[in-house]
Structure formats: structure tokens, C-alpha cells
Design a protein around this motif. Structure first.
Motif, PDB file in Angstrom:
ATOM      1  N   GLN A   6       0.832  -1.209   0.000  1.00 36.99           N
ATOM      2  CA  GLN A   6       0.000   0.000   0.000  1.00 36.99           C
ATOM      3  C   GLN A   6       0.862   1.253   0.000  1.00 36.99           C
ATOM      4  OE1 GLN A   6      -2.579  -0.370   3.391  1.00 36.99           O
ATOM      5  NE2 GLN A   6      -4.223  -1.278   2.206  1.00 36.99           N
ATOM      6  N   LYS A   7       1.935   1.166   0.757  1.00 36.70           N
ATOM      7  CA  LYS A   7       2.833   2.326   0.845  1.00 36.70           C
ATOM      8  C   LYS A   7       3.402   2.640  -0.530  1.00 36.70           C
ATOM      9  CE  LYS A   7       7.108   3.899   3.044  1.00 36.70           C
ATOM     10  NZ  LYS A   7       8.343   3.493   3.733  1.00 36.70           N
ATOM     11  N   GLU A   9       2.180   1.888  -3.412  1.00 35.85           N
ATOM     12  CA  GLU A   9       1.142   2.375  -4.314  1.00 35.85           C
ATOM     13  C   GLU A   9       0.829   3.835  -4.023  1.00 35.85           C
ATOM     14  OE1 GLU A   9      -2.280  -0.346  -4.677  1.00 35.85           O
ATOM     15  OE2 GLU A   9      -3.426   1.505  -5.040  1.00 35.85           O
ATOM     16  N   ARG A  10       0.717   4.116  -2.743  1.00 38.37           N
ATOM     17  CA  ARG A  10       0.408   5.482  -2.328  1.00 38.37           C
ATOM     18  C   ARG A  10       1.513   6.424  -2.764  1.00 38.37           C
ATOM     19  NH1 ARG A  10       0.230   8.661   2.706  1.00 38.37           N
ATOM     20  NH2 ARG A  10       1.813   7.323   3.627  1.00 38.37           N
ATOM     21  N   LYS A  13       1.342   7.162  -6.408  1.00 42.08           N
ATOM     22  CA  LYS A  13       0.199   8.012  -6.754  1.00 42.08           C
ATOM     23  C   LYS A  13       0.365   9.440  -6.270  1.00 42.08           C
ATOM     24  CE  LYS A  13      -3.660   6.131  -5.349  1.00 42.08           C
ATOM     25  NZ  LYS A  13      -4.861   5.293  -5.237  1.00 42.08           N
ATOM     26  N   GLU A  14       0.941   9.584  -5.085  1.00 41.62           N
ATOM     27  CA  GLU A  14       0.998  10.922  -4.489  1.00 41.62           C
ATOM     28  C   GLU A  14       2.305  11.653  -4.703  1.00 41.62           C
ATOM     29  OE1 GLU A  14      -0.867  12.022  -0.636  1.00 41.62           O
ATOM     30  OE2 GLU A  14      -1.086   9.842  -0.451  1.00 41.62           O
ATOM     31  N   THR A  56      -1.128  11.974   4.215  1.00 42.54           N
ATOM     32  CA  THR A  56      -1.846  11.935   2.937  1.00 42.54           C
ATOM     33  C   THR A  56      -2.802  13.093   2.822  1.00 42.54           C
ATOM     34  OG1 THR A  56      -1.744   9.542   2.950  1.00 42.54           O
ATOM     35  CG2 THR A  56      -3.376  10.518   1.510  1.00 42.54           C
TER      36      THR A  56
END
Lengths: 198, 267
Positions: A6-7, A9-10, A13-14, A56
Motif C-alpha cells: 500500500q505504501k 502504491e500510495r 500516486k501521491e 496523505t
């Protein structure tokens, strides 16, 4: 394991979406491509390492700029082995500025600022920027090129807002001085058609 | 001749340029610009420069290989590490049970003096690589090395002893900092210091680092005729310094290009 995925992916994306902007600013700050590539790589890897600290939804671009700017500051500070000598540049600048601001600049009807700016290439800008000391250059890159506000720049660099302003204004003054020289050397100040004009 | 009321004092015009002028001052300035040739010329020039700078914001793409490299690094499970550091760790601990590669190398800065090398040196300074210390993995590595203690201090002492270095570490429990040491970083939970012993020209660096609140820490210090730089880069601590008789030591898990660049600056 899931948290790690998840990290990543985040992060993609960010944070990674700002790669081009970061790279662009890094090349202006360092003035050379190789160093910029190095700086950007370190920045993104470091950002990933500390990504858990990043909230985030908050301004990721500013956060990345903070990392990059501080890495850059670390680098050039490292190269200094002597304490900062007193610079007489400031004094000299002041008089030059005053002189430029009155007689030569304004009264010189051939100083067609608009024309000069229109002919300023990206490489010229880069060269002019390289003439500035790093802590001035950073201000110009962040404020004038990247468009951050004084407050944002203060947060990015960890420098007081008053100092941000004074450095920025002095940097602009130095750039004008450099630009004046550039214009003179490239024939923009002589009568008639400037060199290279179409 | 300049008028007194003129805004050739650049501050006002600069603030206006950046949209940071309050309404009152803004209208006063705008009104003035309509009438004052000097100031309006100056404004035009300043504004033109700022616009030219803004236009130069090329939105060049970062080279594709750079993006790939970063993506690969973050997709791996292990942190990025330089291979040669790990080799050093293995060679120093030969005979020990094999340490899994997956664990980040433990780094302790070992500084050698001219005495250590047994000959005086001037000018060109080679650099040696030490072990890399990453506090987060400290405890895991300690367990693998068979060290029972959980105390970072004791672990470091153990490592120093087994590396054959005679390093003076504080033994007093109430203070982590030996006399004559220079504290280079201190927070609620961490302390980093450098201890110099100028008599036999030995220098030791001992860093305890906990969770790192600020992302950056950097300090330049002078101790007698030694200049020292401490910094953090990509999460690893490094120290560089230069002195005629002291070997320059680089430690840290840095990309190789950075490492070479740093070293070159000191040789």
C-alpha cells in the motif's frame, strides 16, 4: 506485507507524480544535469523512506521540495571549508544598483527590456542563475520559477520569512546586474539592431 | 533627480510583484506608477524578469531511466544499499555465522588516525569505509551477531572491540557523553557526539539515532585544526572531515556517484 504494498502504491500516486517538476527545479538549482539527476534520485528515495511521516492529502509537492532543497543545501554547505568571509559585494551592489536604476537603465532608451526578455533563452536563464550564490539561487528558483509563496518558501528552506524576502530581493538585484551585462555583451545596448535579431 | 516619494526602494515594488502588498499600499503604489516614469520603468524591468523566469520553468520530463531506477528501488523489499559496504561488514566479521543479506548493514563509524596507518600523511587522503549503522535494524543485527545486550552502547562497544579498535566510550550510565566530546546532535531521545583525543590523534564518532524527527540534521564544527561535517543523506549518517594528518572517513549508504563526489571534494 500488505502495508508495504500500500505504501508503494500510495507513493507512486501521491509523490512520484511530481517527479518532472522536481527534476526541472533541481536542474535550475544545480545548473547541471548529472547533479540534478543525482539530487532527484536521493530526494525521491529519501521521501519514500520517510513516507510514513507524510500526511496523505497534504501538500506533497511542497514536502518533496523541502526534502530536495535541504539535500541541496547540505551538499553545498559541505563544500565550504571556510567560514563565510565578509563580502563587499553587497556594498558594491548597492551603488551599482542605484546607478543602474537611474542613469544607465532608465535613461538608456536603447535598453528595451521587453525585447531583451523575449530573447532570453532557457540556457541564458540557467547561466544567469549560476552566477548567484546558492542560497540566493534557491530563493529565485522557489519563488520566481516555481511560484511558491514567501511562507511556503520559508517552510521549505527552514529560513525565516524576513530572510527569504531579503535574499530574494537581493537575488533579483544581482540577476538584473547580470542581465545588464548579458545585454551589453550581446549587443542589446548599442544603438541599432541588436545582434542576432531576426 | 530622484523624488523622495519614489518607490525606487525596491522592497515595495518587489512585494507588489509577488502579490504580497496590502490593499492600501497597493493602491498607493499603482497610483504612483501612473505618474512616475522612473518607478514604472523599474517596475516593467522587474516584472519582465520575473515573467521570463516563470516562463523558463520547463516542464521537461525526468529521464525515463531515472523514473525506472526509483520505481525499482521502492519496489524492492530491502532498502537500497551499496554493495561494497556489506562486503566490509562480512570481512570484519569473518568467522562469525553468516549474516543474512536481507538485514541492512550495521554501521559504526570507525575512524583511523595517522598512527593507525603507521605513517604520516599529507595531501592526498585515502578514505576507508566503515560499517553502516542503521538504528532501526540495530537490534536485529545484534541478535544475529550473538550479542545478548539490547543496549546500543554495549553493542557498539562490542563491535569496536571485535574490529580491533581501541575506542574510548563512556562507561558512566548517567552521561552518554564523555568529557571533551562535542555533541553534534541532541534531542529528547537521541544523542550523537564526537569524541576527540588529540594527544594520540584518535577520533571516535558515536551516534545513537532514534526515530528521526526532522528530516535533516547537519552541523559543521571545528575542533582545533580539524573541520568536521556531519550530515544525513538518504537516511544514513555520514561524516567527512579533512585534516592534514587525519584520514578522511566516509560512512553511509549512499549512491555510489554521491560517494565519489563527496570523496573527491575532500581529496
Amino acid at each position: 506485507m500488505k502495508a508495504a504494498a500500500q505504501k508503494k502504491e500510495r507513493f507512486e500516486k501521491e509523490a512520484l507524480i511530481h517527479l518532472d517538476v522536481i527534476f526541472s527545479a533541481a536542474s535550475k538549482m544545480t545548473g547541471n544535469r548529472m547533479e540534478a539527476e543525482d539530487l532527484v534520485q536521493e530526494t525521491l528515495l529519501r521521501a519514500f523512506k520517510f513516507f510514513d511521516k507524510f500526511e496523505t492529502g497534504t501538500n506533497c509537492k511542497a514536502w518533496l521540495f523541502k526534502i530536495m532543497t535541504n539535500l541541496y543545501i547540505n551538499r553545498y554547505n559541505r563544500q565550504k571549508s571556510l567560514p563565510k568571509a565578509i563580502s563587499y559585494d553587497e556594498v558594491e551592489d548597492y551603488y551599482l544598483y542605484r546607478r543602474l536604476n537611474t542613469a544607465d537603465y532608465i535613461a538608456n532608451s536603447d535598453y528595451n527590456a521587453g525585447w531583451i526578455y523575449a530573447n532570453l533563452l532557457d540556457d541564458d536563464v540557467r547561466n544567469l542563475l549560476q552566477e548567484l550564490p546558492e542560497d540566493f539561487r534557491i530563493m529565485v528558483v522557489l519563488c520566481d520559477i516555481q511560484g511558491f509563496s514567501y511562507e511556503e518558501v520559508a517552510r521549505i528552506t527552514g529560513v525565516k520569512m524576513g530572510t527569504v524576502k531579503s535574499r530574494l530581493f537581493r537575488a533579483r538585484r544581482k540577476l538584473q546586474k547580470g542581465l545588464y551585462e548579458w545585454a551589453r555583451m550581446n549587443g542589446y545596448l548599442s544603438k541599432g539592431i541588436p545582434h542576432g535579431a531576426a | 533627480m530622484e523624488q523622495r516619494e519614489c518607490f525606487t526602494d525596491e522592497e515595495e515594488i518587489n512585494l507588489y510583484l509577488d502579490g504580497e502588498l496590502g490593499e492600501d499600499r497597493k493602491s498607493r503604489l499603482k497610483a504612483h506608477l501612473l505618474t512616475c516614469r522612473t518607478c514604472s520603468s523599474w517596475y516593467e524591468i522587474a516584472h519582465g524578469l520575473k515573467s521570463a523566469l516563470r516562463r523558463s520553468r520547463e516542464n521537461t520530463s525526468a529521464p525515463p531511466w531515472l523514473r525506472e531506477k526509483i520505481l525499482n528501488a521502492i519496489r524492492k523489499e530491502e532498502p537500497v544499499k551499496a554493495g561494497f559496504f556489506w562486503e566490509t561488514v562480512k570481512s570484519l566479521f569473518s568467522g562469525r555465522p553468516a549474516i543474512p543479506i536481507g538485514i541492512a548493514a550495521m554501521l559504526i563509524v570507525i575512524l583511523a588516525s595517522a598512527l593507525f596507518y603507521g605513517r604520516p600523511r599529507t595531501g592526498n587522503m585515502p578514505f576507508i569505509r566503515g560499517l553502516v549503522h542503521e538504528h532501526y535494524e540495530y537490534m536485529e543485527v545484534a541478535a544475529d551477531l550473538g550479542i545478548e545486550s539490547k543496549d546500543p552502547l554495549e553493542i557498539s562497544q562490542w563491535v569496536f572491540a571485535h574490529a580491533g579498535m581501541n575506542v574510548q566510550l563512556p562507561l558512566a550510565s548517567d552521561s552518554l557523553v564523555p568529557e571533551g566530546a562535542c555533541v553534534i546532535q541532541e534531542s529528547k531521545e537521541t544523542i550523537g557526539y564526537v569524541y576527540f583525543s588529540n594527544s594520540d590523534r584518535k577520533i571516535s564518532l558515536f551516534m545513537l539515532e532514534d526515530k528521526y524527527d526532522g528530516l535533516f540534521g547537519q552541523k559543521t564544527m571545528k575542533f582545533e585544526n580539524i573541520s568536521m561535517y556531519c550530515g544525513h543523506c538518504t537516511g544514513m549518517n555520514y561524516v567527512l572531515w579533512k585534516n592534514d594528518d587525519v584520514v578522511c572517513v566516509l560512512v553511509g549508504d549512499l549512491p555510489e556517484s554521491s560517494l565519489i563526489g563527496l570523496a573527491k571534494g575532500f581529496i
